[in-house]
Design an enzyme around this catalytic site. Structure first.
Site, PDB file in Angstrom:
ATOM      1  N   GLN A   3      91.804   3.611  24.754  1.00  0.00           N
ATOM      2  CA  GLN A   3      92.603   4.281  25.799  1.00  0.00           C
ATOM      3  C   GLN A   3      92.137   5.723  25.936  1.00  0.00           C
ATOM      4  O   GLN A   3      92.582   6.444  26.812  1.00  0.00           O
ATOM      5  CB  GLN A   3      94.078   4.290  25.395  1.00  0.00           C
ATOM      6  N   ASN A   4      91.238   6.140  25.027  1.00  0.00           N
ATOM      7  CA  ASN A   4      90.832   7.550  25.015  1.00  0.00           C
ATOM      8  C   ASN A   4      89.766   7.825  26.060  1.00  0.00           C
ATOM      9  O   ASN A   4      88.912   6.989  26.333  1.00  0.00           O
ATOM     10  CB  ASN A   4      90.292   7.922  23.629  1.00  0.00           C
TER      11      ASN A   4
ATOM     12  N   HIS B  83      91.013   3.761  30.270  1.00  0.00           N
ATOM     13  CA  HIS B  83      91.508   4.897  31.046  1.00  0.00           C
ATOM     14  C   HIS B  83      90.387   5.785  31.566  1.00  0.00           C
ATOM     15  O   HIS B  83      90.631   6.921  31.960  1.00  0.00           O
ATOM     16  CB  HIS B  83      92.492   5.727  30.195  1.00  0.00           C
TER      17      HIS B  83
HETATM   18  P1  OAD Z   1     100.015   8.930  21.630  1.00  0.00           P
HETATM   19  O1  OAD Z   1      99.959  10.422  21.555  1.00  0.00           O
HETATM   20  O2  OAD Z   1     101.145   8.307  22.353  1.00  0.00           O
HETATM   21  O3  OAD Z   1     100.053   8.338  20.149  1.00  0.00           O
HETATM   22  C1  OAD Z   1      99.159   8.741  19.159  1.00  0.00           C
HETATM   23  C2  OAD Z   1      99.419   7.922  17.917  1.00  0.00           C
HETATM   24  O4  OAD Z   1      98.432   8.269  16.945  1.00  0.00           O
HETATM   25  C3  OAD Z   1     100.785   8.151  17.262  1.00  0.00           C
HETATM   26  O5  OAD Z   1     101.396   6.894  17.003  1.00  0.00           O
HETATM   27  C4  OAD Z   1     100.434   8.862  15.960  1.00  0.00           C
HETATM   28  O6  OAD Z   1     101.332   8.530  14.902  1.00  0.00           O
HETATM   29  C5  OAD Z   1      99.046   8.325  15.684  1.00  0.00           C
HETATM   30  N1  OAD Z   1      98.195   9.181  14.839  1.00  0.00           N
HETATM   31  C6  OAD Z   1      98.241  10.523  14.682  1.00  0.00           C
HETATM   32  N2  OAD Z   1      97.276  10.919  13.842  1.00  0.00           N
HETATM   33  C7  OAD Z   1      96.591   9.806  13.449  1.00  0.00           C
HETATM   34  C8  OAD Z   1      95.486   9.564  12.581  1.00  0.00           C
HETATM   35  N3  OAD Z   1      94.866  10.545  11.938  1.00  0.00           N
HETATM   36  N4  OAD Z   1      95.067   8.276  12.438  1.00  0.00           N
HETATM   37  C9  OAD Z   1      95.681   7.259  13.072  1.00  0.00           C
HETATM   38  N5  OAD Z   1      96.729   7.438  13.901  1.00  0.00           N
HETATM   39  C10 OAD Z   1      97.181   8.685  14.095  1.00  0.00           C
HETATM   40  O7  OAD Z   1      98.601   8.448  22.181  1.00  0.00           O
HETATM   41  P2  OAD Z   1      98.207   7.045  22.858  1.00  0.00           P
HETATM   42  O8  OAD Z   1      98.974   5.935  22.249  1.00  0.00           O
HETATM   43  O9  OAD Z   1      96.731   6.979  22.836  1.00  0.00           O
HETATM   44  O10 OAD Z   1      97.047   7.758  29.098  1.00  0.00           O
HETATM   45  O11 OAD Z   1      98.702   7.270  24.341  1.00  0.00           O
HETATM   46  C11 OAD Z   1      98.434   6.275  25.274  1.00  0.00           C
HETATM   47  C12 OAD Z   1      98.183   6.877  26.631  1.00  0.00           C
HETATM   48  O12 OAD Z   1      99.243   7.757  26.945  1.00  0.00           O
HETATM   49  C13 OAD Z   1      96.961   7.767  26.708  1.00  0.00           C
HETATM   50  O13 OAD Z   1      95.751   7.064  26.867  1.00  0.00           O
HETATM   51  C14 OAD Z   1      97.259   8.577  27.933  1.00  0.00           C
HETATM   52  C15 OAD Z   1      98.743   8.861  27.735  1.00  0.00           C
HETATM   53  O14 OAD Z   1      99.470   8.850  28.898  1.00  0.00           O
HETATM   54  C16 OAD Z   1      96.346   8.250  30.133  1.00  0.00           C
HETATM   55  O15 OAD Z   1      95.821   9.339  30.124  1.00  0.00           O
HETATM   56  C17 OAD Z   1      96.250   7.340  31.304  1.00  0.00           C
END
Ligand code: OAD
Length: 242
Positions: free
Chosen positions: A103-104, A121
């Site tokens: 998603q990154n 994305h």
């Molecule tokens: P989030 O910011 O929602 O979630 C990030 C996740 O990473 C959280 O559950 C954290 O606990 C976890 N995390 C933090 N540090 C970590 C580490 N060192 N190792 C593993 N996990 C860790 O980000 P996404 O789920 O990627 O969309 O968000 C999804 C989408 O929301 C993004 O792609 C973006 C946003 O709207 C668009 O830009 C279209």
């Protein structure tokens, strides 16, 4: 944790088809703030992320959208892929059928050496002409972005990123769905699993019989649905496999 890892290693080594979904958390150890983890990455000049990163904003103020994306590109260019990105780049060499879905938009998977990445994305280092559809690959370390206008039709380019109010690229999502349906083991790494349809891939995999493994320092809405949930940082955990 050690017992869990060794059990999982056995499962991984018996698996022919592996599918991985990554989110912002995998890049956290590279210094890129997650969306929902503070660090103000979700606000730009007082505007919430959903507003500045929206289809509407592209129509109404494309310059502001580029300013925000160039700001992010400026942050990303000085960040390096971490141990988790490199571990997944190695997985692609080790498994016959390995799929990396992300998603990154930060481009760190490809900078770590991963290929054929399904970027749900888009990618912050690409621009697109909305009129003729031409795609422009930009240099990750060239900030502000270049070029600005389409060579074909002189239309002002936009970031080749999926914004709020826009659909995911249909073909990329279909392939991801198929890989999720067919895989033996599905990893969900560093995502809050709140944004659909990407998060739905884990559900498709599980309902199709795959072993579902989560790697995240925190619980997510999918934790109870997973067969294995490893609580920790991706960069600490992933290099222990294989
Ligand atoms: P989030 O910011 O929602 O979630 C990030 C996740 O990473 C959280 O559950 C954290 O606990 C976890 N995390 C933090 N540090 C970590 C580490 N060192 N190792 C593993 N996990 C860790 O980000 P996404 O789920 O990627 O969309 O968000 C999804 C989408 O929301 C993004 O792609 C973006 C946003 O709207 C668009 O830009 C279209």
């Amino acid at each position: 944790m050690e017992r869990k890892l060794s059990k999982l290693n056995k499962i991984i080594n018996m698996s022919a088809k592996i599918c991985v979904l990554t989110g912002a958390g995998i890049s956290a150890e590279s210094g890129i703030p997650t969306f929902r983890g503070g660090g103000n990455s979700a606000v730009w000049k007082g505007m919430p992320f959903e507003q500045i990163s929206s289809a509407r904003m592209v129509r109404e103020n494309l310059d502001a959208v580029w300013e925000w994306f160039d700001h992010r590109r400026g942050v990303y260019k000085d960040c390096q892929p971490n141990a988790a990105h490199f571990a997944l780049a190695e997985w692609q060499e080790k498994f016959e059928d390995f799929t990396l879905v992300t998603q990154n938009v930060d481009g760190l998977h490809s900078r770590a050496g991963s290929k054929n990445i399904i970027e749900l994305h888009g990618n912050i280092n690409r621009a697109r002409c909305e009129k003729c559809g031409r795609i422009y690959q930009m240099k990750f370390d060239e900030v502000p972005h270049q070029p600005d206008f389409c060579e074909n039709c002189e239309t002002k380019l936009r970031p080749d990123v999926v914004l709020f109010g826009e659909m995911l690229p249909v073909e990329a999502f279909q392939i991801a769905e198929q890989k999720a349906r067919e895989c033996d083991i599905f990893f969900i790494i560093g995502t809050s699993a709140l944004v659909y349809p990407a998060a739905g891939l884990a559900e498709i995999a599980k309902f199709s019989g795959a072993v579902l493994v989560e790697i995240n320092p925190e619980e997510t809405s999918l934790t109870n649905f997973c067969d294995h949930s490893l609580r920790g940082k991706a960069g600490d955990i992933l290099p222990n496999f294989l």
